[in-house]
Design an enzyme around this catalytic site. Structure first.
Site, PDB file in Angstrom:
ATOM      1  N   ALA A  12       0.799  -1.234   0.000  1.00 32.57           N
ATOM      2  CA  ALA A  12       0.000   0.000   0.000  1.00 32.57           C
ATOM      3  C   ALA A  12       0.828   1.279   0.000  1.00 32.57           C
ATOM      4  O   ALA A  12       0.416   2.296  -0.564  1.00 32.57           O
ATOM      5  CB  ALA A  12      -0.923  -0.007   1.211  1.00 32.57           C
ATOM      6  N   GLU A  37       0.611  -4.040   4.093  1.00 34.27           N
ATOM      7  CA  GLU A  37       2.051  -3.713   4.029  1.00 34.27           C
ATOM      8  C   GLU A  37       2.820  -4.812   4.765  1.00 34.27           C
ATOM      9  O   GLU A  37       2.239  -5.644   5.439  1.00 34.27           O
ATOM     10  CB  GLU A  37       2.345  -2.334   4.629  1.00 34.27           C
ATOM     11  CG  GLU A  37       2.663  -1.262   3.587  1.00 34.27           C
ATOM     12  CD  GLU A  37       3.812  -1.615   2.608  1.00 34.27           C
ATOM     13  OE1 GLU A  37       4.630  -2.487   2.941  1.00 34.27           O
ATOM     14  OE2 GLU A  37       3.884  -1.011   1.528  1.00 34.27           O
ATOM     15  N   GLY A 101       0.920  -7.213 -10.887  1.00 35.51           N
ATOM     16  CA  GLY A 101       1.738  -6.293 -11.679  1.00 35.51           C
ATOM     17  C   GLY A 101       3.224  -6.465 -11.383  1.00 35.51           C
ATOM     18  O   GLY A 101       4.071  -5.926 -12.095  1.00 35.51           O
ATOM     19  N   ALA A 125       0.573  -9.223 -15.823  1.00 40.17           N
ATOM     20  CA  ALA A 125       1.229  -8.581 -16.969  1.00 40.17           C
ATOM     21  C   ALA A 125       2.345  -7.686 -16.452  1.00 40.17           C
ATOM     22  O   ALA A 125       2.185  -7.020 -15.427  1.00 40.17           O
ATOM     23  CB  ALA A 125       0.230  -7.743 -17.771  1.00 40.17           C
ATOM     24  N   MET A 128       0.504  -2.946 -17.397  1.00 40.01           N
ATOM     25  CA  MET A 128      -0.970  -2.976 -17.427  1.00 40.01           C
ATOM     26  C   MET A 128      -1.544  -1.871 -18.310  1.00 40.01           C
ATOM     27  O   MET A 128      -2.755  -1.702 -18.359  1.00 40.01           O
ATOM     28  CB  MET A 128      -1.518  -2.785 -16.006  1.00 40.01           C
ATOM     29  CG  MET A 128      -1.072  -3.844 -15.016  1.00 40.01           C
ATOM     30  SD  MET A 128      -2.197  -5.238 -15.064  1.00 40.01           S
ATOM     31  CE  MET A 128      -1.320  -6.422 -14.049  1.00 40.01           C
ATOM     32  N   HIS A 158      14.091   3.443 -16.868  1.00 34.63           N
ATOM     33  CA  HIS A 158      13.253   3.569 -15.672  1.00 34.63           C
ATOM     34  C   HIS A 158      13.982   4.382 -14.600  1.00 34.63           C
ATOM     35  O   HIS A 158      15.194   4.556 -14.646  1.00 34.63           O
ATOM     36  CB  HIS A 158      12.916   2.196 -15.083  1.00 34.63           C
ATOM     37  CG  HIS A 158      11.858   1.458 -15.851  1.00 34.63           C
ATOM     38  ND1 HIS A 158      12.150   0.652 -16.908  1.00 34.63           N
ATOM     39  CD2 HIS A 158      10.506   1.436 -15.706  1.00 34.63           C
ATOM     40  CE1 HIS A 158      11.028   0.145 -17.393  1.00 34.63           C
ATOM     41  NE2 HIS A 158      10.017   0.604 -16.694  1.00 34.63           N
ATOM     42  N   LYS A 162      14.274   1.298  -9.435  1.00 31.41           N
ATOM     43  CA  LYS A 162      13.831   0.001  -9.982  1.00 31.41           C
ATOM     44  C   LYS A 162      14.877  -1.080  -9.711  1.00 31.41           C
ATOM     45  O   LYS A 162      16.066  -0.878  -9.929  1.00 31.41           O
ATOM     46  CB  LYS A 162      13.542   0.117 -11.484  1.00 31.41           C
ATOM     47  CG  LYS A 162      12.923  -1.152 -12.063  1.00 31.41           C
ATOM     48  CD  LYS A 162      12.223  -0.911 -13.386  1.00 31.41           C
ATOM     49  CE  LYS A 162      11.641  -2.180 -13.976  1.00 31.41           C
ATOM     50  NZ  LYS A 162      10.592  -2.790 -13.116  1.00 31.41           N
ATOM     51  N   GLY A 168       9.820  -5.798 -16.897  1.00 28.69           N
ATOM     52  CA  GLY A 168       8.772  -6.737 -17.318  1.00 28.69           C
ATOM     53  C   GLY A 168       8.246  -6.384 -18.695  1.00 28.69           C
ATOM     54  O   GLY A 168       7.969  -7.255 -19.522  1.00 28.69           O
TER      55      GLY A 168
END
Ligand SMILES: NC(=O)C1=CN([C@@H]2O[C@H](COP(=O)(O)OP(=O)(O)OC[C@H]3O[C@@H](n4cnc5c(N)ncnc54)[C@H](O)[C@@H]3O)[C@@H](O)[C@H]2O)C=CC1
Ligand SMILES: O=C(O)C1=N[C@H](C(=O)O)C[C@H](O)C1
Length: 269
Positions: A12, A37, A101, A125, A128, A158, A162, A168
Site C-alpha cells: 500500500a 504492508e 503487476g 502482466a 498494465m 526507468h 527500480k 517486465g
C-alpha cells in the site's frame, strides 16, 4: 453486501500501491476494502488515507494478508516476487481475482502460480497500460513482416529505484518480437553485453536497460537494418495508466473461469 467489487491493495505504501489506492478510491465501480504492508512497516495499524497524507478512508493497513483479503473480490498486487507468490495462495483461498503487476519473477516463480490459478483467476502482466499492450501486438506484426536482416533491440529506461532488469515490459516486447519471428525468446535473447562480446549474432534480440532519476517507464523496440531503422516507442509519464489497467483487470476477472490471463485478454486486443 454491496454488488460493487471490494478491492484489497498490497504494497500500500509503494509508488504503485498509493496510485492504486487513489484510483480505487476515485472509482464508482469498485470499493477499497483492504490495504496490506509488510510486517514492521510504520503504516501498519494506521488508516491508509491518513498514512498517505489525506482524509481517512476507513481502511486500516494490515500486515495480515489473509485478514485483509477476506472481504475482497479482487487483490491488486504490485510488490515483489516472494510476496506475490504468498499472496497468490491466499487470494486463491479467498477465491478472489489476483491482479499481478509485480515484475522480476523467475521462470520457477511464474510456474509456482499454477496451483493458485486452478482455484481462482490470475491476471498477470509486466505492464498494465493500454499503450504497451497495443505495442506488443504491433511489435509482433512488424517482427513477422521483417526478416533477420533487421536486428531487433529492446531499450528500456526507468527511475533509479527500480530493482529488476530487463523490465517486465521489455520482456513482454521481446516475447512479442520472438513470437512474430517464430522463435523462442530464450534461444535468441542477448542480455547484459559487457567487454569483448564479439559481433552481434544474426537473429538475436538484444536488451538494454537505462536507470536514472524519476523516469516512469520508456520502451523502444528498434528494428535496425543496413540503410534503414524503424523504432516503435511507448513513453509512460504517469503511473495512473498502470493503475487504471489493473483496476480494469480486477473488474474484468469477476465471474471468469479460474486460470491465468493477461492484459491482452482483458483489453481484447
Ligand atoms: N505491471 C505494471 O504495469 C507495473 C509493474 N510495476 C512493478 O510493480 C512492482 C512494485 O513497483 P513500485 O510500486 O515502484 O515499488 P515500491 O518499492 O515503491 O513498492 C513496493 C511495495 O511493496 C511492499 N512489499 C514488499 N514486500 C511485501 C510484503 N511481503 N507484504 C506487503 N507488502 C510488501 C513494499 O513495502 C513497498 O511498499 C515492481 O515489481 C514493478 O516493476 C510497476 C509499475 C507498473
Ligand atoms: O518498476 C516500474 O516502475 C515499472 N515496472 C514495469 C516493468 O518492469 O516494465 C512497468 C513500468 O514500465 C514501470
Amino acid at each position: 453486501m454491496s454488488h460493487i467489487p471490494g478491492i484489497a491493495i498490497t504494497g500500500a505504501s509503494g509508488r504503485m500501491g498509493q496510485m492504486l489506492i487513489r484510483t480505487v478510491r476515485d472509482s464508482d465501480k469498485a470499493r477499497l476494502v483492504g490495504a496490506v504492508e509488510r510486517k514492521g512497516h510504520d503504516w501498519v495499524g494506521r488508516d491508509v488515507g491518513e498514512a498517505m497524507g489525506g482524509a481517512p478512508l476507513g481502511v486500516i493497513v494490515s500486515d495480515d494478508p489473509l485478514e485483509a483479503f477476506a472481504p475482497a473480490q479482487a487483490i491488486i498486487d504490485f510488490t515483489a516476487p516472494g510476496a506475490t507468490l504468498e499472496f497468490a495462495a491466499l487470494a486463491a483461498q479467498a477465491r478472489a481475482v489476483h491482479v499481478i503487476g509485480t515484475t522480476g519473477m523467475s521462470e520457477e516463480e511464474i510456474a509456482a502460480l499454477e496451483p493458485a490459478a486452478r482455484h481462482a483467476v490470475i491476471v498477470r502482466a509486466g505492464n498494465m497500460s493500454l499503450g504497451v499492450n497495443l505495442l506488443t501486438q504491433l511489435t509482433k506484426k512488424v517482427a513477422a513482416a521483417l526478416d533477420e536482416d533487421f536486428d531487433i533491440e529492446v531499450i528500456e529506461a526507468h527511475h533509479h529505484h527500480k530493482v529488476d532488469a530487463p523490465s517486465g515490459t521489455a520482456l513482454m516486447l521481446g516475447e512479442a518480437a520472438a513470437e512474430g519471428r517464430g522463435v523462442a525468446l530464450a534461444d535468441v535473447s542477448d542480455r547484459g553485453r559487457d567487454g569483448i562480446t564479439g559481433a552481434r549474432k544474426r537473429g538475436d534480440i538484444g536488451f538494454t536497460a537505462i536507470r536514472g532519476g524519476d523516469i516512469v517507464g520508456e520502451h523502444d523496440v528498434l528494428f535496425a537494418a543496413a540503410g534503414e531503422r524503424i523504432t516503435l516507442r511507448h513513453v509512460a509519464t504517469d503511473r495512473a495508466i498502470f493503475a487504471r489497467g489493473a483496476l480494469k483487470a480486477a473488474l474484468w476477472g469477476q465471474g471468469k473461469q479460474p486460470g491465468q490471463y493477461d492484459m491482452v485478454d482483458v483489453l481484447g486486443l
